[in-house]
Design a protein around this motif. Structure first.
Motif, PDB file in Angstrom:
ATOM      1  N   PHE A  66       0.855  -1.195   0.000  1.00 48.53           N
ATOM      2  CA  PHE A  66       0.000   0.000   0.000  1.00 48.53           C
ATOM      3  C   PHE A  66       0.883   1.234   0.000  1.00 48.53           C
ATOM      4  CE2 PHE A  66      -2.295   3.448   2.031  1.00 48.53           C
ATOM      5  CZ  PHE A  66      -3.476   3.453   1.298  1.00 48.53           C
ATOM      6  N   ALA A  67       0.437   2.243  -0.767  1.00 41.25           N
ATOM      7  CA  ALA A  67       1.152   3.515  -0.844  1.00 41.25           C
ATOM      8  C   ALA A  67       0.138   4.645  -0.915  1.00 41.25           C
ATOM      9  CB  ALA A  67       2.067   3.560  -2.067  1.00 41.25           C
ATOM     10  N   TYR A  68       0.324   5.666  -0.086  1.00 42.15           N
ATOM     11  CA  TYR A  68      -0.530   6.856  -0.177  1.00 42.15           C
ATOM     12  C   TYR A  68      -0.189   7.663  -1.431  1.00 42.15           C
ATOM     13  CZ  TYR A  68      -1.951   5.947   4.633  1.00 42.15           C
ATOM     14  OH  TYR A  68      -2.470   5.368   5.769  1.00 42.15           O
ATOM     15  N   GLU A  69       1.090   7.603  -1.804  1.00 44.44           N
ATOM     16  CA  GLU A  69       1.546   8.274  -3.011  1.00 44.44           C
ATOM     17  C   GLU A  69       2.344   7.268  -3.837  1.00 44.44           C
ATOM     18  OE1 GLU A  69       3.828  11.630  -1.892  1.00 44.44           O
ATOM     19  OE2 GLU A  69       2.176  12.668  -0.883  1.00 44.44           O
ATOM     20  N   PRO A  70       2.210   7.313  -5.154  1.00 48.10           N
ATOM     21  CA  PRO A  70       2.925   6.344  -5.999  1.00 48.10           C
ATOM     22  C   PRO A  70       4.432   6.386  -5.746  1.00 48.10           C
ATOM     23  CG  PRO A  70       1.296   7.569  -7.292  1.00 48.10           C
ATOM     24  CD  PRO A  70       1.365   8.229  -5.945  1.00 48.10           C
ATOM     25  N   ALA A  96      -9.272   1.845   2.842  1.00 50.53           N
ATOM     26  CA  ALA A  96      -8.531   1.992   1.588  1.00 50.53           C
ATOM     27  C   ALA A  96      -8.309   0.586   1.048  1.00 50.53           C
ATOM     28  CB  ALA A  96      -7.206   2.715   1.812  1.00 50.53           C
ATOM     29  N   ASP A  97      -8.039   0.506  -0.231  1.00 47.68           N
ATOM     30  CA  ASP A  97      -7.732  -0.777  -0.861  1.00 47.68           C
ATOM     31  C   ASP A  97      -6.230  -0.905  -1.048  1.00 47.68           C
ATOM     32  OD1 ASP A  97     -10.308  -1.745  -1.062  1.00 47.68           O
ATOM     33  OD2 ASP A  97     -10.671  -0.802  -3.015  1.00 47.68           O
ATOM     34  N   PRO A  98      -5.696  -2.123  -0.958  1.00 47.81           N
ATOM     35  CA  PRO A  98      -4.256  -2.302  -1.178  1.00 47.81           C
ATOM     36  C   PRO A  98      -3.851  -1.881  -2.583  1.00 47.81           C
ATOM     37  CG  PRO A  98      -5.249  -4.275  -0.227  1.00 47.81           C
ATOM     38  CD  PRO A  98      -6.364  -3.387  -0.645  1.00 47.81           C
ATOM     39  N   THR A  99      -2.636  -1.381  -2.694  1.00 47.72           N
ATOM     40  CA  THR A  99      -2.094  -1.088  -4.019  1.00 47.72           C
ATOM     41  C   THR A  99      -1.926  -2.365  -4.816  1.00 47.72           C
ATOM     42  OG1 THR A  99      -0.917   0.783  -3.036  1.00 47.72           O
ATOM     43  CG2 THR A  99      -0.230   0.094  -5.231  1.00 47.72           C
ATOM     44  N   SER A 100      -1.512  -3.409  -4.135  1.00 44.95           N
ATOM     45  CA  SER A 100      -1.445  -4.750  -4.735  1.00 44.95           C
ATOM     46  C   SER A 100      -1.631  -5.760  -3.619  1.00 44.95           C
ATOM     47  CB  SER A 100      -0.099  -4.972  -5.450  1.00 44.95           C
ATOM     48  OG  SER A 100       0.971  -4.907  -4.527  1.00 44.95           O
ATOM     49  N   GLY A 101      -1.927  -6.998  -3.997  1.00 43.08           N
ATOM     50  CA  GLY A 101      -2.236  -8.006  -3.001  1.00 43.08           C
ATOM     51  C   GLY A 101      -3.710  -7.937  -2.637  1.00 43.08           C
ATOM     52  N   SER A 102      -4.093  -8.649  -1.564  1.00 42.25           N
ATOM     53  CA  SER A 102      -5.497  -8.700  -1.188  1.00 42.25           C
ATOM     54  C   SER A 102      -5.637  -8.876   0.318  1.00 42.25           C
ATOM     55  CB  SER A 102      -6.212  -9.850  -1.909  1.00 42.25           C
ATOM     56  OG  SER A 102      -5.667 -11.097  -1.509  1.00 42.25           O
ATOM     57  N   VAL A 103      -6.759  -8.366   0.829  1.00 40.01           N
ATOM     58  CA  VAL A 103      -7.175  -8.603   2.214  1.00 40.01           C
ATOM     59  C   VAL A 103      -8.446  -9.430   2.135  1.00 40.01           C
ATOM     60  CG1 VAL A 103      -7.849  -7.575   4.406  1.00 40.01           C
ATOM     61  CG2 VAL A 103      -6.186  -6.407   2.942  1.00 40.01           C
ATOM     62  N   ARG A 104      -8.457 -10.608   2.766  1.00 38.31           N
ATOM     63  CA  ARG A 104      -9.577 -11.541   2.631  1.00 38.31           C
ATOM     64  C   ARG A 104     -10.250 -11.758   3.973  1.00 38.31           C
ATOM     65  NH1 ARG A 104      -9.885 -14.544  -1.993  1.00 38.31           N
ATOM     66  NH2 ARG A 104      -8.303 -14.021  -3.557  1.00 38.31           N
ATOM     67  N   LEU A 105     -11.570 -11.863   3.904  1.00 37.39           N
ATOM     68  CA  LEU A 105     -12.381 -12.185   5.079  1.00 37.39           C
ATOM     69  C   LEU A 105     -13.224 -13.403   4.731  1.00 37.39           C
ATOM     70  CD1 LEU A 105     -13.621 -11.582   7.872  1.00 37.39           C
ATOM     71  CD2 LEU A 105     -15.236 -10.058   6.715  1.00 37.39           C
ATOM     72  N   GLY A 106     -13.009 -14.493   5.479  1.00 35.94           N
ATOM     73  CA  GLY A 106     -13.737 -15.719   5.176  1.00 35.94           C
ATOM     74  C   GLY A 106     -13.473 -16.227   3.776  1.00 35.94           C
ATOM     75  N   GLY A 107     -12.250 -16.034   3.287  1.00 34.02           N
ATOM     76  CA  GLY A 107     -11.868 -16.501   1.970  1.00 34.02           C
ATOM     77  C   GLY A 107     -12.298 -15.606   0.827  1.00 34.02           C
ATOM     78  N   VAL A 108     -12.905 -14.450   1.127  1.00 35.02           N
ATOM     79  CA  VAL A 108     -13.403 -13.554   0.089  1.00 35.02           C
ATOM     80  C   VAL A 108     -12.640 -12.234   0.163  1.00 35.02           C
ATOM     81  CG1 VAL A 108     -15.419 -12.333  -0.806  1.00 35.02           C
ATOM     82  CG2 VAL A 108     -15.684 -14.616   0.201  1.00 35.02           C
ATOM     83  N   ASP A 109     -12.192 -11.754  -0.984  1.00 33.66           N
ATOM     84  CA  ASP A 109     -11.530 -10.460  -1.055  1.00 33.66           C
ATOM     85  C   ASP A 109     -12.511  -9.375  -0.606  1.00 33.66           C
ATOM     86  OD1 ASP A 109     -10.361  -7.976  -1.927  1.00 33.66           O
ATOM     87  OD2 ASP A 109      -9.082  -9.125  -3.278  1.00 33.66           O
ATOM     88  N   LEU A 110     -12.038  -8.458   0.251  1.00 30.99           N
ATOM     89  CA  LEU A 110     -12.922  -7.402   0.753  1.00 30.99           C
ATOM     90  C   LEU A 110     -13.544  -6.599  -0.380  1.00 30.99           C
ATOM     91  CD1 LEU A 110     -10.983  -5.927   3.827  1.00 30.99           C
ATOM     92  CD2 LEU A 110     -12.650  -7.796   3.741  1.00 30.99           C
ATOM     93  N   ARG A 111     -12.869  -6.522  -1.516  1.00 28.66           N
ATOM     94  CA  ARG A 111     -13.406  -5.777  -2.649  1.00 28.66           C
ATOM     95  C   ARG A 111     -14.602  -6.472  -3.290  1.00 28.66           C
ATOM     96  NH1 ARG A 111      -7.295  -4.622  -4.641  1.00 28.66           N
ATOM     97  NH2 ARG A 111      -7.199  -6.767  -3.904  1.00 28.66           N
ATOM     98  N   GLU A 112     -14.835  -7.737  -2.915  1.00 26.64           N
ATOM     99  CA  GLU A 112     -15.982  -8.468  -3.430  1.00 26.64           C
ATOM    100  C   GLU A 112     -17.157  -8.468  -2.449  1.00 26.64           C
ATOM    101  OE1 GLU A 112     -14.755 -12.366  -4.524  1.00 26.64           O
ATOM    102  OE2 GLU A 112     -13.062 -11.680  -5.734  1.00 26.64           O
ATOM    103  N   LEU A 113     -16.967  -7.808  -1.299  1.00 26.52           N
ATOM    104  CA  LEU A 113     -18.036  -7.699  -0.302  1.00 26.52           C
ATOM    105  C   LEU A 113     -18.725  -6.353  -0.446  1.00 26.52           C
ATOM    106  CD1 LEU A 113     -16.214  -8.997   2.906  1.00 26.52           C
ATOM    107  CD2 LEU A 113     -17.826 -10.264   1.499  1.00 26.52           C
ATOM    108  N   SER A 114     -20.026  -6.305  -0.224  1.00 21.42           N
ATOM    109  CA  SER A 114     -20.730  -5.029  -0.155  1.00 21.42           C
ATOM    110  C   SER A 114     -20.368  -4.344   1.160  1.00 21.42           C
ATOM    111  CB  SER A 114     -22.236  -5.245  -0.242  1.00 21.42           C
ATOM    112  OG  SER A 114     -22.704  -5.935   0.904  1.00 21.42           O
TER     113      SER A 114
END
Length: 639
Positions: free
Chosen positions: A370-374, A413-431
């Motif tokens: 994760f990066a706040y700035e590139p 915030a979302d990771p710049t790369s990689g994933s954070v998972r909850l119960g095997g699901v990427d947080l970006r796939e959760l409402s």
């Protein structure tokens, strides 16, 4: 404040301002304001239409005076019927003008209130959905100015400008038609002041003038932000003798504002003065009298025809005068709308098109960067697993990325790369709603609402029974303190009473315990709490829900020792992970941190003990002195 609070707020804000339909996708930048004002197009048309009728009717009294003058000055007998008609027509026109202009002004202000409400709701909705990282890079004064002053700056543009511009152009247009019918030559002479003023308008739009205006706006924004920061931080810096340093930034911002204001005024004042002189009634009357005298003495125009030019000629300058007088307000509104449009164009964290439900509540971070700035990574490939029913303490030196890491779990915030998972699901796939049913977050710096204590605790569970609120308060070890408040659980925070930092933290913990989510993130949430309170909270977390997954940023040795696992984060990387005892036995980075903290705690304990000993000795010495004095007094009385 927990993420349940943010979730509820975001859910409310994602509702349409006027109904309960879900909010649409963010509007394109160039259409943001147009989309906000489009529902009120009929209202704008009504305001303009009423003002046009009122402005046209307002000419009737002036035309009546002109016709009466021409009738009285004309040779031959006066027609009484014509005079009565002119007088009645003038009076009726005045009545119609007052009625319709008042209606236009009233509708304009009602429309302004509705538009400002819509803009503030749209801003609140967008600010409630933008990434926390975007908000953290903005000053509180900047956002307060945006929602307050910038939205208020559109008031002239909505409530006054449409009607005033309609009147400013309709009246001269009708007057020009009438004056051209009387004498086209004097009409052209009467327009000389208008042409002169219009020739000066481009000088106000030169790059230098626009740059000075931009500098003035930037200086105004800086002084607003500096004032907010100065007021919020003055108590702390004065306590350490830094009052002079504290207001230096505000003083520098004020000096910059004065300099920018002077440059802007010096640049625009000559132009504004020239326009004001050209459009002033004395100058217009002078031009009309000179031209009229020349035509009358030359025999080209009867003297009675000069009267309408004297009465109506001044009105021909109204459009330019209106633009000149309203130039600053129009420019301010345009710039404010630009800033509002910029915020409305900030993309929120994307919601999945087809949300997926998690299976369980194991938390996994896989290759998270994760990066706040590139180009400036704060997290550099973090791999970490948080098992259900465990407490993981996240430790490490300051600036290592701990707060950034824990903010990824509630998806601030979302990771710049990689994933954070909850119960095997990427947080970006959760409402968002599903996510905040599973994750709660308690900040170190707690923000409480100006509401009752019960409402603050039940913020994440508004339908909770009062007994459940009391139970959560007991678990957070804050119930007894609440009963001491003026109205107990009905006490309004900020009005009836104020809470200390530790009390506010315990209230936020009660809120999180009431939410009862399977995943809980604590960012130094007990930093202000005493050891007894911290032990009570740990017991509550372990007994209330044994399968809860807890991640806590910890500095206290008691918190670390009571954790099931410890993760050491340093320079954005997990350098050690395991049970506390195993890591101490390994004598690595965690062991070094443990020894450093233990030595610091021992030193603090030693200082406290020394201070207690000195206080005890001083008390004993004072008691001995008092006893000696009492003995001497008693001896003197016997003698």
């Amino acid at each position: 404040m927990t993420t349940n609070e943010l979730a509820e707020a975001r859910h409310q804000f994602t509702r349409s301002p006027d109904d309960a339909r879900p909010a649409q996708e963010p509007l394109p930048r160039e259409r943001g304001l147009a989309a906000a004002l489009r529902p009120y197009a009929a209202g704008f048309a009504a305001v303009v239409g009423l003002q046009v009728i009122g402005a046209a009717a307002g000419l009737a009294p002036l035309l009546a005076v002109v016709e009466l003058g021409r009738a009285l000055l004309a040779p031959g007998p006066i027609d009484p019927g014509h005079v009565r008609f002119v007088v009645v027509a003038g009076a009726a026109g005045l009545f119609v003008k007052l009625l319709f202009t008042a209606a236009s002004a009233g509708f304009g202000h009602l429309l302004d209130g509705r538009v400002q409400l819509t803009l503030r709701r749209r801003l609140a909705a967008r600010l409630g959905r933008v990434p926390i990282g975007w908000l953290s890079r903005r000053r509180s004064g900047e956002l307060a100015k945006l929602v307050g002053e910038d939205v208020g700056a559109v008031h002239p543009f909505i409530a006054h400008t449409p009607g005033e511009l309609a009147s400013a152009f309709v009246v001269p247009l009708i007057s020009l038609v009438y004056l051209f019918a009387v004498d086209w030559r004097l009409t052209l002479i009467t327009l000389i002041p208008v042409v002169t003023a219009l020739a000066l308008v481009p000088l106000m739009m030169t790059p230098a003038r626009l740059r000075e205006q931009a500098d003035f706006d930037a200086a105004m924004a800086r002084i607003g932000s500096s004032a907010v920061e100065f007021v919020q931080g003055i108590a702390v810096v004065k306590a350490f003798g830094g009052g002079e340093r504290a207001h230096r930034a505000f003083r520098d911002a004020a000096d910059d504002f004065v300099g920018a204001f002077r440059r802007w005024v010096h640049g625009i004042s000559p132009i504004a003065a020239g326009m004001q002189l050209a459009l002033s009634p004395p100058f217009v009357l002078l031009i009309v009298l000179i031209g009229g005298a020349a035509l009358i003495t030359g025999g080209g125009m009867p003297p009675a025809d000069l009267l309408p030019f004297l009465l109506l000629g001044i009105g021909l300058t109204a459009p330019v005068a209106a633009l000149g007088h309203g130039f600053d307000e129009l420019q301010a509104a345009r710039r404010a709308v630009g800033r509002i449009r910029d915020v409305l164009a900030v993309p929120p964290l994307p919601e999945p098109a087809n949300p997926v439900a998690p299976h369980g509540h194991r938390v996994e971070l896989r290759g998270v960067r994760f990066a706040y700035e590139p180009g400036h990574d704060v997290l550099c490939g973090v791999d970490l697993t948080l098992e259900p029913g465990t407490v993981t303490a996240l430790v490490g030196p300051s600036g290592g990325g701990k707060s950034t890491l824990v903010q990824l779990l509630p998806r601030f915030a979302d990771p710049t790369s990689g994933s954070v998972r909850l119960g095997g699901v990427d947080l970006r796939e959760l409402s968002s709603r599903e996510l905040y049913r599973h994750v709660s977050f308690v900040f170190q710096d707690v923000r409480l609402l100006r509401a009752s204590v019960a409402d603050n605790i039940a913020l994440a569970a508004p339908d909770a029974h009062p007994d459940e609120v009391v139970r959560a308060a007991r678990l957070a070890n804050i119930h007894d303190r609440i009963l001491e408040l003026p109205r107990g659980y009905d006490t309004v925070i900020g009005e009836d009473a104020r809470l200390s930092g530790g009390e506010a933290q315990r209230l936020a913990l009660a809120r999180a315990l009431l939410a009862d989510t399977p995943v809980l993130v604590l960012d130094e949430a007990t930093s202000f709490a005493d050891p007894a309170t911290e032990q009570a909270v740990r017991r509550a977390l372990s007994t209330q829900r044994p399968d809860r997954t807890v991640l806590v940023i910890a500095h206290r040795l008691e918190t670390v020792a009571g954790a099931d696992a410890v993760a050491v984060l340093e320079d954005g990387v997990i350098v050690e992970h395991g049970r506390p005892g195993e890591l101490l036995a390994a004598d690595g980075r965690f062991a070094a941190l443990w020894r450093t903290r233990h030595a610091a705690d021992s030193a603090e304990s030693g200082e406290a003990a020394a201070e207690a000993t000195e206080a005890t000795e001083a008390t004993e010495a004072a008691a001995a002195t008092v006893a000696a004095v009492a003995a001497e007094v008693e001896e003197g009385e016997r003698l």
